[in-house]
Design a protein around this motif. Structure first.
Motif, short mmCIF file in Angstrom:
data_model
loop_
_atom_site.label_atom_id
_atom_site.label_comp_id
_atom_site.label_asym_id
_atom_site.label_seq_id
_atom_site.Cartn_x
_atom_site.Cartn_y
_atom_site.Cartn_z
N MET A 1 0.84 -1.18 0.00
CA MET A 1 0.00 0.00 0.00
C MET A 1 0.89 1.24 0.00
N THR A 2 0.40 2.25 -0.63
CA THR A 2 1.09 3.53 -0.65
C THR A 2 0.83 4.28 0.66
N PRO A 3 1.63 5.30 0.95
CA PRO A 3 1.34 6.11 2.13
C PRO A 3 -0.07 6.72 2.11
N VAL A 4 -0.55 7.09 0.95
CA VAL A 4 -1.91 7.63 0.82
C VAL A 4 -2.93 6.56 1.16
N ASP A 5 -2.69 5.32 0.71
CA ASP A 5 -3.60 4.21 1.04
C ASP A 5 -3.63 3.97 2.55
N VAL A 6 -2.46 4.01 3.18
CA VAL A 6 -2.38 3.80 4.63
C VAL A 6 -3.18 4.88 5.35
#
Length: 58
Positions: A1-6
């Protein structure tokens, strides 16, 4: 997951924890079981449970 997803997941979790109020323990248990089903690997899930239990005071 990307930081935005997290961040998206964190926000969704925080909102639901607020919404369920005093039933947060039940909510978290149900969520853990549902996500465990998605992972499909009991040993991996148990490892993650142990990891989550570490350093709760931090």
């Amino acid at each position: 997951m990307t930081p935005v997803d997290v961040e998206t997941v964190y926000e969704a979790l925080a909102e639901q924890l607020d919404a369920v109020g005093d039933k947060s323990d039940l909510f978290l248990a149900k969520l853990a079981l549902l996500l465990s089903h998605d992972i499909g690997d009991a040993a991996r899930v148990c490892t993650r449970i142990a990891e989550a239990a570490r350093n709760l005071d931090a």
